[in-house]
Design a protein around this motif. Structure first.
Motif, PDB file in Angstrom:
ATOM      1  N   PHE A 124      26.170  15.397  19.526  1.00 30.00           N
ATOM      2  CA  PHE A 124      25.916  15.505  18.096  1.00 30.00           C
ATOM      3  C   PHE A 124      27.132  15.042  17.303  1.00 30.00           C
ATOM      4  N   THR A 125      26.935  14.840  15.991  1.00 31.08           N
ATOM      5  CA  THR A 125      28.041  14.497  15.096  1.00 31.08           C
ATOM      6  C   THR A 125      28.235  15.643  14.119  1.00 31.08           C
ATOM      7  N   LEU A 126      29.486  15.929  13.834  1.00 32.32           N
ATOM      8  CA  LEU A 126      29.863  17.038  12.962  1.00 32.32           C
ATOM      9  C   LEU A 126      30.605  16.475  11.762  1.00 32.32           C
ATOM     10  N   ALA A 145      39.660  19.005  21.402  1.00 31.25           N
ATOM     11  CA  ALA A 145      39.578  17.875  20.480  1.00 31.25           C
ATOM     12  C   ALA A 145      40.527  16.785  20.942  1.00 31.25           C
ATOM     13  N   THR A 146      40.084  15.520  20.871  1.00 28.76           N
ATOM     14  CA  THR A 146      40.923  14.379  21.233  1.00 28.76           C
ATOM     15  C   THR A 146      40.829  13.307  20.163  1.00 28.76           C
ATOM     16  N   GLN A 150      38.165   5.578  12.817  1.00 30.05           N
ATOM     17  CA  GLN A 150      37.591   6.075  14.054  1.00 30.05           C
ATOM     18  C   GLN A 150      37.465   7.588  14.014  1.00 30.05           C
ATOM     19  N   ARG A 151      36.534   8.097  14.774  1.00 31.26           N
ATOM     20  CA  ARG A 151      36.249   9.512  14.769  1.00 31.26           C
ATOM     21  C   ARG A 151      37.104  10.259  15.777  1.00 31.26           C
ATOM     22  N   LEU A 152      37.170  11.538  15.574  1.00 31.26           N
ATOM     23  CA  LEU A 152      37.727  12.420  16.586  1.00 31.26           C
ATOM     24  C   LEU A 152      36.617  12.708  17.585  1.00 31.26           C
ATOM     25  N   ALA A 153      36.995  12.976  18.808  1.00 34.69           N
ATOM     26  CA  ALA A 153      36.019  13.370  19.818  1.00 34.69           C
ATOM     27  C   ALA A 153      36.259  14.841  20.147  1.00 34.69           C
ATOM     28  N   PHE A 154      35.189  15.567  20.447  1.00 37.32           N
ATOM     29  CA  PHE A 154      35.293  16.989  20.726  1.00 37.32           C
ATOM     30  C   PHE A 154      34.434  17.321  21.924  1.00 37.32           C
TER      31      PHE A 154
END
Length: 150
Positions: A75-77, A111-112, A137-141
């Motif tokens: 999912f995206t937050l 979180a990365t 760019q997004r953070l990844a979790f």
């Protein structure tokens, strides 16, 4: 007359089945393991909290924008300021329903930051490479636990 009664009964059952599919998720529903609320922060402050670190454990709260894949809980937050966090469960057997879209959740995990090296070499040799972090760019979790908050 018989066909009218049968069609009314069939219509009654169809509306009952569709109502069951759209039942709201209750407050406090947990997916994965129960998330830790120690050091809970809003998702918009996660990037500032990380600073120069590329990985960190955290517990955040935010609104789910979209469930991209139900199996594995992808999912995206919303991370505020027009940014998003791409999240997925560490345990692939978790199934996240599409009905959770738009709900506020509490998640805990790792979180990365996603980054690329300046010369497109992700594996640096003896030479030091400057790391450019792309603000778009997004953070990844990687989620260990999720709980529906509101």
């Amino acid at each position: 007359m018989k066909y009218i009664i049968l069609s009314i009964v069939a219509l009654f059952f169809m509306t009952g089945a569709s109502a069951q599919k759209s039942t709201p998720l209750p407050h406090g529903m947990v997916f994965g393991s129960k998330p830790s609320t120690i050091g809970l922060m809003p998702a918009s402050k996660l990037e500032d909290f990380m600073g120069k670190r590329t990985r960190t454990s955290a517990a955040i709260s935010g609104v789910i924008l979209d469930v991209t894949k139900t199996k594995g809980g992808w999912f995206t937050l919303d991370a505020g300021r027009g940014r998003t966090i791409a999240a997925h469960f560490k345990n692939y057997s978790v199934v996240l329903p599409k009905a959770i879209k738009g709900r506020e959740v509490i998640i805990s995990g790792v979180a990365t930051k996603q980054f690329t090296a300046d010369d497109q070499q992700q594996l640096a040799g003896s030479k030091e490479h400057a790391v450019k972090i792309n603000p778009k760019q997004r953070l990844a979790f990687e989620v260990v636990g999720l709980m529906v908050n509101k």
